[in-house]
Design a protein around this motif. Sequence first.
Motif, PDB file in Angstrom:
ATOM      1  N   ASP A  55       0.843  -1.207   0.000  1.00 51.35           N
ATOM      2  CA  ASP A  55       0.000   0.000   0.000  1.00 51.35           C
ATOM      3  C   ASP A  55       0.873   1.250   0.000  1.00 51.35           C
ATOM      4  OD1 ASP A  55      -2.419  -1.430   0.136  1.00 51.35           O
ATOM      5  OD2 ASP A  55      -2.370  -1.468   2.331  1.00 51.35           O
ATOM      6  N   ALA A  56       1.914   1.232   0.819  1.00 46.89           N
ATOM      7  CA  ALA A  56       2.805   2.395   0.895  1.00 46.89           C
ATOM      8  C   ALA A  56       3.425   2.676  -0.471  1.00 46.89           C
ATOM      9  CB  ALA A  56       3.889   2.159   1.935  1.00 46.89           C
ATOM     10  N   ARG A  57       3.859   1.630  -1.122  1.00 46.94           N
ATOM     11  CA  ARG A  57       4.463   1.796  -2.450  1.00 46.94           C
ATOM     12  C   ARG A  57       3.434   2.344  -3.451  1.00 46.94           C
ATOM     13  NH1 ARG A  57       6.236  -3.549  -0.816  1.00 46.94           N
ATOM     14  NH2 ARG A  57       8.401  -3.449  -0.082  1.00 46.94           N
ATOM     15  N   ASP A  58       2.218   1.805  -3.391  1.00 48.12           N
ATOM     16  CA  ASP A  58       1.175   2.236  -4.327  1.00 48.12           C
ATOM     17  C   ASP A  58       0.748   3.677  -4.086  1.00 48.12           C
ATOM     18  OD1 ASP A  58       1.220  -0.312  -5.419  1.00 48.12           O
ATOM     19  OD2 ASP A  58      -0.520  -1.025  -4.267  1.00 48.12           O
ATOM     20  N   LEU A  59       0.806   4.125  -2.841  1.00 47.31           N
ATOM     21  CA  LEU A  59       0.367   5.481  -2.510  1.00 47.31           C
ATOM     22  C   LEU A  59       1.333   6.556  -2.989  1.00 47.31           C
ATOM     23  CD1 LEU A  59      -1.018   4.762   1.057  1.00 47.31           C
ATOM     24  CD2 LEU A  59      -2.340   5.821  -0.795  1.00 47.31           C
ATOM     25  N   VAL A  60       2.551   6.184  -3.293  1.00 45.45           N
ATOM     26  CA  VAL A  60       3.544   7.164  -3.741  1.00 45.45           C
ATOM     27  C   VAL A  60       3.029   7.959  -4.946  1.00 45.45           C
ATOM     28  CG1 VAL A  60       5.827   7.441  -4.788  1.00 45.45           C
ATOM     29  CG2 VAL A  60       5.530   5.926  -2.809  1.00 45.45           C
ATOM     30  N   ASP A  61       2.345   7.281  -5.858  1.00 46.71           N
ATOM     31  CA  ASP A  61       1.854   7.947  -7.063  1.00 46.71           C
ATOM     32  C   ASP A  61       0.460   8.541  -6.894  1.00 46.71           C
ATOM     33  OD1 ASP A  61       4.164   7.316  -8.528  1.00 46.71           O
ATOM     34  OD2 ASP A  61       3.389   5.328  -9.039  1.00 46.71           O
ATOM     35  N   VAL A  62      -0.108   8.398  -5.706  1.00 45.06           N
ATOM     36  CA  VAL A  62      -1.468   8.863  -5.453  1.00 45.06           C
ATOM     37  C   VAL A  62      -1.484  10.111  -4.573  1.00 45.06           C
ATOM     38  CG1 VAL A  62      -3.633   8.236  -4.292  1.00 45.06           C
ATOM     39  CG2 VAL A  62      -2.479   6.569  -5.770  1.00 45.06           C
ATOM     40  N   VAL A  63      -0.578  10.188  -3.613  1.00 46.15           N
ATOM     41  CA  VAL A  63      -0.558  11.309  -2.665  1.00 46.15           C
ATOM     42  C   VAL A  63       0.207  12.473  -3.284  1.00 46.15           C
ATOM     43  CG1 VAL A  63       0.066  12.101  -0.370  1.00 46.15           C
ATOM     44  CG2 VAL A  63      -0.672   9.719  -0.717  1.00 46.15           C
ATOM     45  N   TYR A  64      -0.508  13.538  -3.581  1.00 47.90           N
ATOM     46  CA  TYR A  64       0.107  14.715  -4.190  1.00 47.90           C
ATOM     47  C   TYR A  64       0.202  15.881  -3.197  1.00 47.90           C
ATOM     48  CZ  TYR A  64      -4.844  15.906  -4.825  1.00 47.90           C
ATOM     49  OH  TYR A  64      -6.196  16.152  -4.614  1.00 47.90           O
ATOM     50  N   THR A  65      -0.305  15.677  -1.990  1.00 48.54           N
ATOM     51  CA  THR A  65      -0.142  16.682  -0.931  1.00 48.54           C
ATOM     52  C   THR A  65       1.086  16.265  -0.120  1.00 48.54           C
ATOM     53  OG1 THR A  65      -1.750  15.453   0.416  1.00 48.54           O
ATOM     54  CG2 THR A  65      -2.574  17.324  -0.859  1.00 48.54           C
ATOM     55  N   GLU A  66       0.943  16.029   1.179  1.00 52.12           N
ATOM     56  CA  GLU A  66       2.056  15.545   1.983  1.00 52.12           C
ATOM     57  C   GLU A  66       1.819  14.080   2.363  1.00 52.12           C
ATOM     58  OE1 GLU A  66       3.083  17.915   5.333  1.00 52.12           O
ATOM     59  OE2 GLU A  66       3.908  19.517   4.094  1.00 52.12           O
ATOM     60  N   PHE A  67       2.827  13.265   2.148  1.00 46.98           N
ATOM     61  CA  PHE A  67       2.760  11.847   2.463  1.00 46.98           C
ATOM     62  C   PHE A  67       3.570  11.614   3.730  1.00 46.98           C
ATOM     63  CE2 PHE A  67       3.683   7.311   0.659  1.00 46.98           C
ATOM     64  CZ  PHE A  67       2.710   6.786   1.503  1.00 46.98           C
ATOM     65  N   ASN A  68       2.895  11.125   4.780  1.00 44.92           N
ATOM     66  CA  ASN A  68       3.530  10.894   6.078  1.00 44.92           C
ATOM     67  C   ASN A  68       3.452   9.407   6.399  1.00 44.92           C
ATOM     68  OD1 ASN A  68       4.508  11.329   8.791  1.00 44.92           O
ATOM     69  ND2 ASN A  68       2.381  11.299   9.503  1.00 44.92           N
ATOM     70  N   ILE A  69       4.604   8.774   6.573  1.00 51.09           N
ATOM     71  CA  ILE A  69       4.644   7.374   6.966  1.00 51.09           C
ATOM     72  C   ILE A  69       5.137   7.293   8.408  1.00 51.09           C
ATOM     73  CG2 ILE A  69       5.577   5.082   6.505  1.00 51.09           C
ATOM     74  CD1 ILE A  69       5.928   5.800   3.625  1.00 51.09           C
ATOM     75  N   GLU A  70       4.316   6.687   9.271  1.00 50.60           N
ATOM     76  CA  GLU A  70       4.659   6.526  10.682  1.00 50.60           C
ATOM     77  C   GLU A  70       5.076   5.090  10.956  1.00 50.60           C
ATOM     78  OE1 GLU A  70       1.372   9.613  12.614  1.00 50.60           O
ATOM     79  OE2 GLU A  70       1.101   7.446  12.835  1.00 50.60           O
TER      80      GLU A  70
END
Length: 237
Positions: A55-70
């Motif tokens: 999911d994290a990998r797939d979200l890279v191309d989807v999140v165009y605002t700020e992407f925060n991984i905890e």
Amino acid sequence: MTKLSVNINKIATLRNSRGGNVPNLLQVAKDVQKFGAEGVTIHPRPDERHIRYQDARDLVDVVYTEFNIEGNPMDNFMQLVFECKPTQVTLVPDAVDALTSNAGWDTIKHKGFLQEIIAECKAQGIRTSIFVDPVLEMIEGAKVVGADRIELYTEEFATQYSLGNEKAIIPYTKAAELANELGLGINAGHDLSLDNIEFFKNNIPNLLEVSIGHALIAESLYLGIENVVNMYIRKLQ
């Protein structure tokens, strides 16, 4: 204005409960941004019980605002972070079997470890935030280890505020004042909700970002996610 980052872990939990792809995690990430959220947060855990590493990998191309991984900066987690290169990584001292985050870092005890991890993140151009309790020594320690920001762990505030104890905000205000003096950015999260977010924001000077998931998704069951996202945004203005 304080930015709202929507934690979509609970969407993944719901999806995983039946298999398949309903609800569609990537579509929800697109939608919350379209509705006005200025960030998307995920917190993958080693057992992938909600957010999966893919999911994290797939979200890279989807999140165009700020992407925060905890997450807990174990080897596999840090490899994922360096692969995805999010806007921000938030380091959380979770136990492997923790149901949810339940404590901030001891930034003094873990000074050497945090310094090493944060230096690696900065070398990759990733902003670093560390999860801390509102304890002044821990805030000072966050500065020493090189963090860009702190994320105030707000469960105790939320619990006490729900009981009518508005004085529970005092340690958080003092922690924020110190962080501002030290040049640390301030984020916050855990059990923040529509009931307490405005009071919290109004008492935390220069609050940059809140990460909200569980309450926001639960509130959306009654009020609708687009409506709830905008209710938070109004309260954060």
